[in-house]
Motif scaffolding. Structure first.
Motif, PDB file in Angstrom:
ATOM      1  N   SER A  68      -1.905   7.456 -20.458  1.00  0.00           N
ATOM      2  CA  SER A  68      -2.080   5.504 -20.223  1.00  0.00           C
ATOM      3  C   SER A  68      -1.966   4.495 -20.533  1.00  0.00           C
ATOM      4  O   SER A  68      -2.172   3.931 -19.816  1.00  0.00           O
ATOM      5  CB  SER A  68      -3.952   5.747 -20.238  1.00  0.00           C
ATOM      6  N   ASN A  69      -2.443   4.645 -22.160  1.00  0.00           N
ATOM      7  CA  ASN A  69      -1.234   3.569 -22.648  1.00  0.00           C
ATOM      8  C   ASN A  69       0.131   3.083 -22.057  1.00  0.00           C
ATOM      9  O   ASN A  69       0.031   1.588 -22.570  1.00  0.00           O
ATOM     10  CB  ASN A  69      -1.934   3.612 -24.389  1.00  0.00           C
ATOM     11  N   ALA A  70       0.829   3.737 -21.313  1.00  0.00           N
ATOM     12  CA  ALA A  70       2.366   3.604 -20.780  1.00  0.00           C
ATOM     13  C   ALA A  70       1.955   3.149 -19.581  1.00  0.00           C
ATOM     14  O   ALA A  70       2.688   1.503 -19.874  1.00  0.00           O
ATOM     15  CB  ALA A  70       2.979   4.228 -20.498  1.00  0.00           C
ATOM     16  N   VAL A  71       0.700   3.418 -19.306  1.00  0.00           N
ATOM     17  CA  VAL A  71       0.746   3.052 -17.540  1.00  0.00           C
ATOM     18  C   VAL A  71       0.024   0.964 -18.125  1.00  0.00           C
ATOM     19  O   VAL A  71       0.760  -0.457 -17.383  1.00  0.00           O
ATOM     20  CB  VAL A  71      -0.279   3.035 -16.693  1.00  0.00           C
ATOM     21  N   PHE A  72      -0.855   1.168 -18.962  1.00  0.00           N
ATOM     22  CA  PHE A  72      -1.849  -0.853 -19.286  1.00  0.00           C
ATOM     23  C   PHE A  72      -0.408  -1.161 -19.909  1.00  0.00           C
ATOM     24  O   PHE A  72      -0.839  -1.938 -19.325  1.00  0.00           O
ATOM     25  CB  PHE A  72      -2.428  -0.380 -20.364  1.00  0.00           C
TER      26      PHE A  72
ATOM     27  N   LEU B 177       0.293  -1.338   0.008  1.00  0.00           N
ATOM     28  CA  LEU B 177      -0.028   0.635   0.033  1.00  0.00           C
ATOM     29  C   LEU B 177       1.016   1.749   0.214  1.00  0.00           C
ATOM     30  O   LEU B 177       0.526   1.880  -0.665  1.00  0.00           O
ATOM     31  CB  LEU B 177      -0.948  -0.231   1.157  1.00  0.00           C
ATOM     32  N   ALA B 178       2.194   1.241   0.882  1.00  0.00           N
ATOM     33  CA  ALA B 178       2.776   2.377   0.839  1.00  0.00           C
ATOM     34  C   ALA B 178       3.303   2.934  -0.397  1.00  0.00           C
ATOM     35  O   ALA B 178       3.653   4.293  -1.202  1.00  0.00           O
ATOM     36  CB  ALA B 178       3.873   2.157   2.261  1.00  0.00           C
ATOM     37  N   MET B 179       3.558   1.544  -1.312  1.00  0.00           N
ATOM     38  CA  MET B 179       4.305   1.292  -2.431  1.00  0.00           C
ATOM     39  C   MET B 179       3.632   2.358  -3.734  1.00  0.00           C
ATOM     40  O   MET B 179       4.068   2.688  -4.464  1.00  0.00           O
ATOM     41  CB  MET B 179       5.202   0.124  -3.058  1.00  0.00           C
ATOM     42  N   GLY B 180       2.654   2.083  -3.422  1.00  0.00           N
ATOM     43  CA  GLY B 180       1.339   2.498  -3.991  1.00  0.00           C
ATOM     44  C   GLY B 180       1.348   3.509  -3.878  1.00  0.00           C
ATOM     45  O   GLY B 180       0.848   5.382  -4.623  1.00  0.00           O
ATOM     46  N   PHE B 181       1.247   3.835  -2.524  1.00  0.00           N
ATOM     47  CA  PHE B 181       1.106   6.348  -2.680  1.00  0.00           C
ATOM     48  C   PHE B 181       2.860   6.470  -2.959  1.00  0.00           C
ATOM     49  O   PHE B 181       2.509   7.712  -3.611  1.00  0.00           O
ATOM     50  CB  PHE B 181       0.935   6.202  -1.344  1.00  0.00           C
ATOM     51  N   GLU B 182       3.522   5.355  -3.026  1.00  0.00           N
ATOM     52  CA  GLU B 182       5.041   5.833  -2.931  1.00  0.00           C
ATOM     53  C   GLU B 182       4.492   6.459  -4.640  1.00  0.00           C
ATOM     54  O   GLU B 182       5.355   7.361  -5.511  1.00  0.00           O
ATOM     55  CB  GLU B 182       5.800   5.276  -3.125  1.00  0.00           C
ATOM     56  N   ILE B 183       4.327   5.453  -5.375  1.00  0.00           N
ATOM     57  CA  ILE B 183       4.712   5.749  -7.060  1.00  0.00           C
ATOM     58  C   ILE B 183       3.462   6.390  -7.621  1.00  0.00           C
ATOM     59  O   ILE B 183       3.140   6.413  -8.805  1.00  0.00           O
ATOM     60  CB  ILE B 183       4.582   4.095  -7.530  1.00  0.00           C
ATOM     61  N   SER B 184       2.597   6.287  -6.760  1.00  0.00           N
ATOM     62  CA  SER B 184       1.641   7.037  -7.534  1.00  0.00           C
ATOM     63  C   SER B 184       1.256   8.426  -8.189  1.00  0.00           C
ATOM     64  O   SER B 184       0.126   8.868  -9.301  1.00  0.00           O
ATOM     65  CB  SER B 184       0.876   7.780  -5.955  1.00  0.00           C
ATOM     66  N   PRO B 185       2.348   9.835  -7.696  1.00  0.00           N
ATOM     67  CA  PRO B 185       2.529  11.284  -8.111  1.00  0.00           C
ATOM     68  C   PRO B 185       3.084  10.530 -10.062  1.00  0.00           C
ATOM     69  O   PRO B 185       2.813  10.853 -10.963  1.00  0.00           O
ATOM     70  CB  PRO B 185       3.705  11.608  -7.751  1.00  0.00           C
ATOM     71  N   TRP B 186       3.687   9.271 -10.028  1.00  0.00           N
ATOM     72  CA  TRP B 186       3.996   9.078 -11.197  1.00  0.00           C
ATOM     73  C   TRP B 186       2.890   8.341 -12.056  1.00  0.00           C
ATOM     74  O   TRP B 186       2.985   8.952 -13.488  1.00  0.00           O
ATOM     75  CB  TRP B 186       5.164   8.472 -11.331  1.00  0.00           C
ATOM     76  N   ILE B 187       2.102   7.808 -11.510  1.00  0.00           N
ATOM     77  CA  ILE B 187       1.393   7.809 -12.686  1.00  0.00           C
ATOM     78  C   ILE B 187       0.193   8.748 -12.649  1.00  0.00           C
ATOM     79  O   ILE B 187      -0.527   7.918 -13.741  1.00  0.00           O
ATOM     80  CB  ILE B 187       1.182   6.061 -11.968  1.00  0.00           C
ATOM     81  N   ASN B 188      -0.279   8.539 -12.203  1.00  0.00           N
ATOM     82  CA  ASN B 188      -1.150   9.681 -11.877  1.00  0.00           C
ATOM     83  C   ASN B 188      -0.598  10.742 -12.872  1.00  0.00           C
ATOM     84  O   ASN B 188      -1.127  11.338 -13.748  1.00  0.00           O
ATOM     85  CB  ASN B 188      -1.646  10.558 -10.623  1.00  0.00           C
ATOM     86  N   MET B 189       0.471  11.290 -12.769  1.00  0.00           N
ATOM     87  CA  MET B 189       1.095  12.215 -14.022  1.00  0.00           C
ATOM     88  C   MET B 189       0.783  11.452 -15.225  1.00  0.00           C
ATOM     89  O   MET B 189       0.554  12.545 -16.982  1.00  0.00           O
ATOM     90  CB  MET B 189       2.754  12.798 -14.039  1.00  0.00           C
ATOM     91  N   LEU B 190       1.716  10.232 -15.552  1.00  0.00           N
ATOM     92  CA  LEU B 190       0.746   9.472 -17.174  1.00  0.00           C
ATOM     93  C   LEU B 190      -0.559   9.640 -17.351  1.00  0.00           C
ATOM     94  O   LEU B 190      -0.682   9.939 -18.459  1.00  0.00           O
ATOM     95  CB  LEU B 190       1.474   8.090 -16.779  1.00  0.00           C
ATOM     96  N   LEU B 191      -1.627   9.547 -16.136  1.00  0.00           N
ATOM     97  CA  LEU B 191      -3.055   8.815 -16.374  1.00  0.00           C
ATOM     98  C   LEU B 191      -3.451  10.439 -17.037  1.00  0.00           C
ATOM     99  O   LEU B 191      -4.639  10.762 -17.702  1.00  0.00           O
ATOM    100  CB  LEU B 191      -2.817   8.423 -15.178  1.00  0.00           C
ATOM    101  N   HIS B 192      -2.667  10.969 -16.674  1.00  0.00           N
ATOM    102  CA  HIS B 192      -2.999  12.869 -16.482  1.00  0.00           C
ATOM    103  C   HIS B 192      -2.279  13.155 -17.723  1.00  0.00           C
ATOM    104  O   HIS B 192      -3.231  15.030 -18.009  1.00  0.00           O
ATOM    105  CB  HIS B 192      -2.805  13.410 -15.509  1.00  0.00           C
ATOM    106  N   THR B 193      -1.639  13.067 -18.659  1.00  0.00           N
ATOM    107  CA  THR B 193      -1.291  13.746 -18.892  1.00  0.00           C
ATOM    108  C   THR B 193      -1.341  13.042 -20.803  1.00  0.00           C
ATOM    109  O   THR B 193       0.027  13.198 -21.894  1.00  0.00           O
ATOM    110  CB  THR B 193       0.238  13.850 -19.097  1.00  0.00           C
ATOM    111  N   GLY B 194      -1.821  12.135 -20.863  1.00  0.00           N
ATOM    112  CA  GLY B 194      -2.048  11.081 -22.198  1.00  0.00           C
ATOM    113  C   GLY B 194      -1.188  10.094 -22.259  1.00  0.00           C
ATOM    114  O   GLY B 194      -0.828   9.420 -23.781  1.00  0.00           O
TER     115      GLY B 194
END
Length: 191
Positions: free
Chosen positions: A75-79, A56-73
């Protein structure tokens, strides 16, 4: 798999402003939890609970990076990174069951490569001498070897490690592979 699911929940639950000082709190907590899991190896339920908290802590830790990818077009990179990580780890795990070499020798070289990777990463934060794409490919290579080693450890009986310690090793390999792939699939945009 459960660890990755819990990390995904952490990414989802992390507030959008989660960065800066809170990021470093999660990094320190993650390292503390790794040591705590190893220290509680004789209490499997506690060890497993700490593993889930770490995920869970790791999810919080990587969330800024993942959310930045998801919100800057991106999202395919994450998937694509998630899918490639899952398929790749499955293939590496199957390969580890078939391979017959002495993984202990490879483990020593892989651990040395990991230490070098950490050193380059820390120095790269200050001196910017390594491109994010090159570093991601190096990370991908090192942790792919570590996945094979960890699956071979399981196949050979675990070398005295508990199931939670083995799951932790594979989880950490997988999360690093996933993060490297997000950088590669997003065109090396990691900051």
């Amino acid at each position: 798999s459960l660890g990755f699911f819990v990390s995904a929940i952490g990414v989802y639950l992390a507030p959008p402003y989660f960065a800066g000082g809170m990021f470093w709190v999660c990094v320190i907590a993650t390292f503390a939890l790794i040591f705590a899991i190893r220290a509680t190896r004789n209490t499997p339920v506690l060890s497993f609970g700490l593993f889930l908290i770490l995920a869970l802590a790791m999810g919080f830790e990587i969330s800024p990076w993942i959310n930045m990818l998801l919100h800057t077009g991106h999202s395919n990179a994450v998937f694509n990174a998630a899918l490639t990580t899952a398929v790749g780890m499955g293939c590496l795990g199957i390969g580890a069951q078939i391979l017959t070499f002495d993984y202990r020798k490879v483990q020593n070289y892989a651990f040395g490569a990991l230490l070098l990777l950490v050193l380059v990463g820390v120095l790269g934060m200050f001196f910017h001498f390594v491109s994010p794409t090159f570093y991601s490919y190096a990370t991908l290579a090192v942790f792919s070897v570590l996945v094979v080693v960890d699956f071979m450890r399981i196949h050979k009986g675990g070398d005295g490690a508990t199931p939670v310690e083995l799951a932790l090793s594979i989880y950490l390999d997988g999360i690093n592979i996933f993060l490297a792939l997000t950088t590669i699939f997003s065109g090396g945009r990691r900051d």
